[in-house]
Design an enzyme around this catalytic site. Structure first.
Site, PDB file in Angstrom:
ATOM      1  N   ASN A   9      -1.590  90.426  68.988  1.00  0.00           N
ATOM      2  CA  ASN A   9      -2.686  89.479  68.758  1.00  0.00           C
ATOM      3  C   ASN A   9      -2.999  89.479  67.262  1.00  0.00           C
ATOM      4  O   ASN A   9      -3.610  90.421  66.765  1.00  0.00           O
ATOM      5  CB  ASN A   9      -3.901  89.919  69.586  1.00  0.00           C
ATOM      6  CG  ASN A   9      -5.116  89.027  69.339  1.00  0.00           C
ATOM      7  OD1 ASN A   9      -5.036  88.022  68.650  1.00  0.00           O
ATOM      8  ND2 ASN A   9      -6.247  89.425  69.907  1.00  0.00           N
ATOM      9  N   TRP A  10      -2.572  88.426  66.604  1.00  0.00           N
ATOM     10  CA  TRP A  10      -2.742  88.362  65.141  1.00  0.00           C
ATOM     11  C   TRP A  10      -4.173  88.016  64.750  1.00  0.00           C
ATOM     12  O   TRP A  10      -4.529  88.055  63.582  1.00  0.00           O
ATOM     13  CB  TRP A  10      -1.770  87.338  64.533  1.00  0.00           C
ATOM     14  CG  TRP A  10      -0.319  87.677  64.706  1.00  0.00           C
ATOM     15  CD1 TRP A  10       0.208  88.763  65.370  1.00  0.00           C
ATOM     16  CD2 TRP A  10       0.821  86.933  64.219  1.00  0.00           C
ATOM     17  NE1 TRP A  10       1.588  88.734  65.319  1.00  0.00           N
ATOM     18  CE2 TRP A  10       1.995  87.618  64.623  1.00  0.00           C
ATOM     19  CE3 TRP A  10       0.955  85.751  63.501  1.00  0.00           C
ATOM     20  CZ2 TRP A  10       3.278  87.165  64.322  1.00  0.00           C
ATOM     21  CZ3 TRP A  10       2.234  85.297  63.194  1.00  0.00           C
ATOM     22  CH2 TRP A  10       3.380  85.997  63.598  1.00  0.00           C
ATOM     23  N   LYS A  11      -4.990  87.629  65.711  1.00  0.00           N
ATOM     24  CA  LYS A  11      -6.385  87.232  65.466  1.00  0.00           C
ATOM     25  C   LYS A  11      -6.433  86.181  64.348  1.00  0.00           C
ATOM     26  O   LYS A  11      -5.509  85.374  64.228  1.00  0.00           O
ATOM     27  CB  LYS A  11      -7.242  88.473  65.193  1.00  0.00           C
ATOM     28  CG  LYS A  11      -7.090  89.508  66.319  1.00  0.00           C
ATOM     29  CD  LYS A  11      -8.101  90.614  66.291  1.00  0.00           C
ATOM     30  CE  LYS A  11      -7.851  91.567  67.451  1.00  0.00           C
ATOM     31  NZ  LYS A  11      -8.803  92.663  67.521  1.00  0.00           N
ATOM     32  N   HIS A  94     -10.686  87.393  75.509  1.00  0.00           N
ATOM     33  CA  HIS A  94     -10.669  88.547  74.601  1.00  0.00           C
ATOM     34  C   HIS A  94     -12.113  88.923  74.280  1.00  0.00           C
ATOM     35  O   HIS A  94     -12.987  88.050  74.182  1.00  0.00           O
ATOM     36  CB  HIS A  94      -9.903  88.187  73.321  1.00  0.00           C
ATOM     37  CG  HIS A  94      -9.690  89.384  72.439  1.00  0.00           C
ATOM     38  ND1 HIS A  94     -10.680  89.869  71.625  1.00  0.00           N
ATOM     39  CD2 HIS A  94      -8.618  90.200  72.289  1.00  0.00           C
ATOM     40  CE1 HIS A  94     -10.219  90.947  70.997  1.00  0.00           C
ATOM     41  NE2 HIS A  94      -8.971  91.171  71.380  1.00  0.00           N
ATOM     42  N   GLU A  96     -13.619  89.592  71.650  1.00  0.00           N
ATOM     43  CA  GLU A  96     -14.209  88.895  70.500  1.00  0.00           C
ATOM     44  C   GLU A  96     -14.667  87.490  70.897  1.00  0.00           C
ATOM     45  O   GLU A  96     -15.653  86.979  70.371  1.00  0.00           O
ATOM     46  CB  GLU A  96     -13.196  88.869  69.342  1.00  0.00           C
ATOM     47  CG  GLU A  96     -13.071  90.263  68.725  1.00  0.00           C
ATOM     48  CD  GLU A  96     -11.692  90.608  68.198  1.00  0.00           C
ATOM     49  OE1 GLU A  96     -10.882  89.698  67.951  1.00  0.00           O
ATOM     50  OE2 GLU A  96     -11.420  91.824  68.036  1.00  0.00           O
ATOM     51  N   GLU A 166      -8.959  96.313  77.423  1.00  0.00           N
ATOM     52  CA  GLU A 166      -9.257  96.626  76.025  1.00  0.00           C
ATOM     53  C   GLU A 166     -10.695  97.134  75.926  1.00  0.00           C
ATOM     54  O   GLU A 166     -11.635  96.323  75.834  1.00  0.00           O
ATOM     55  CB  GLU A 166      -9.105  95.380  75.156  1.00  0.00           C
ATOM     56  CG  GLU A 166      -7.715  94.795  75.172  1.00  0.00           C
ATOM     57  CD  GLU A 166      -7.458  93.922  73.945  1.00  0.00           C
ATOM     58  OE1 GLU A 166      -6.574  94.268  73.157  1.00  0.00           O
ATOM     59  OE2 GLU A 166      -8.160  92.919  73.772  1.00  0.00           O
ATOM     60  N   GLY A 172     -10.128  97.896  66.921  1.00  0.00           N
ATOM     61  CA  GLY A 172     -10.291  97.867  65.462  1.00  0.00           C
ATOM     62  C   GLY A 172     -11.072  99.043  64.906  1.00  0.00           C
ATOM     63  O   GLY A 172     -11.491  99.018  63.756  1.00  0.00           O
ATOM     64  N   SER A 212      -6.765  99.885  69.197  1.00  0.00           N
ATOM     65  CA  SER A 212      -6.231 100.873  68.243  1.00  0.00           C
ATOM     66  C   SER A 212      -4.930 101.507  68.725  1.00  0.00           C
ATOM     67  O   SER A 212      -4.673 102.685  68.452  1.00  0.00           O
ATOM     68  CB  SER A 212      -7.286 101.941  67.927  1.00  0.00           C
ATOM     69  OG  SER A 212      -8.416 101.335  67.326  1.00  0.00           O
ATOM     70  N   GLY A 233      -3.531  94.725  68.101  1.00  0.00           N
ATOM     71  CA  GLY A 233      -4.179  93.929  67.062  1.00  0.00           C
ATOM     72  C   GLY A 233      -3.619  94.298  65.697  1.00  0.00           C
ATOM     73  O   GLY A 233      -2.525  93.883  65.319  1.00  0.00           O
ATOM     74  N   GLY A 234      -4.355  95.121  64.967  1.00  0.00           N
ATOM     75  CA  GLY A 234      -4.008  95.475  63.584  1.00  0.00           C
ATOM     76  C   GLY A 234      -2.545  95.839  63.373  1.00  0.00           C
ATOM     77  O   GLY A 234      -1.897  95.332  62.438  1.00  0.00           O
TER      78      GLY A 234
END
Ligand code: 13P
Length: 249
Positions: A9-11, A94, A96, A166, A172, A212, A233-234
């Site tokens: 997920n590149w957000k 998600h 967010e 998640e 994050g 994470s 993610g990251g």
């Protein structure tokens, strides 16, 4: 055997040029073909990424989609439009989107329905915030999220879905759920599916862990019986890390 999946997920990251670079680096790394790799770039790059990945095993998804069919919904992208450019997966709910954009389980159920109608695979996200876990309410929260967003589906429909657990406190933050915490919740989710749809169906649904997850901890997380991969993610913003995670089964 359930599908092993590693999704990135590149957000809201990467310029167009950076996105092209990243996908080319992932393609050129010749990732493990036994693991389904899916990238979720910002939607504006999806068409180009679909073209670049056409003759590769990598699939392209988007991070959000509309609960409506078509028409006067400014700013929205319909599942039928995603299908028309070759997008095959979409994240739904998600955390967010739930928190910054106030998405409710009832909206998410409609999004899942739209996606399935257009033969796009939903990855339905669930997970508790820290306060809910501290109050020992995390199982109830996750049960509600999946019951209200997914359990409207028929047996045939739910078989076409993927679930991502998640925990919001792990997203994050650099704090990962322990392998035991992840397995405990994944088993709980699978058992909830058993109660509603039976064993045979629950056994076939992939449940991914997100929060994470990185090249160092992926192996331990993925070694759990009910953890079928990760939603990253990251660490998915770097091809080397992303591929290392895909090689962690
Ligand atoms: P991080 O891997 O950056 O914690 O993000 C997880 C996530 O939200 C994936 O959807």
């Amino acid at each position: 055997m359930r599908k092993k999946i590693v999704a990135g997920n590149w957000k809201m990251n990467k310029s167009y040029a950076e996105a092209i670079d990243l996908i080319n680096n992932i393609i050129n790394a010749n990732p493990n073909p036994t693991v389904q790799l899916i990238v979720f770039p910002p939607a504006i790059y999806a068409t180009e990424l679909v073209k670049l990945t056409t003759s590769t095993p990598i699939k392209v998804g988007v991070q959000n989609s509309s609960q409506y069919d078509a028409g006067a919904y400014t700013g929205e992208i319909a599942a039928s439009m995603l299908k028309s450019v070759g997008v095959q997966y979409a994240l739904v709910g998600h955390s967010e989107r739930r928190h910054y954009f106030n998405e409710q389980n009832s909206d998410l159920a409609l999004k899942v329905n739209q996606l399935l109608k257009n033969e796009i695979t939903p990855i339905y996200c669930c997970g508790e915030i820290l306060a809910e876990r501290e109050k020992n309410n995390h199982f109830n929260v996750v049960k509600n999220q999946i019951s209200e967003g997914l359990f409207q589906l028929t047996e045939n429909e739910i078989l076409k879905c993927i679930i991502a657990y998640e925990p919001v406190w792990a997203i994050g933050t650099g704090v990962t759920a322990s392998a035991a915490q992840a397995q405990e919740m994944h088993l709980f989710i699978r058992n909830s599916i058993v109660q509603k749809y039976g064993n045979k169906i629950a056994d076939q649904i992939s449940i991914l862990y997100g929060g994470s997850c990185n090249a160092k901890n992926a192996k331990e997380l993925f070694s759990n019986q009910d953890v079928d991969g990760g939603l990253i993610g990251g660490a998915s913003l770097n091809a080397t890390d992303f591929i290392a995670i895909a090689n962690s089964f």
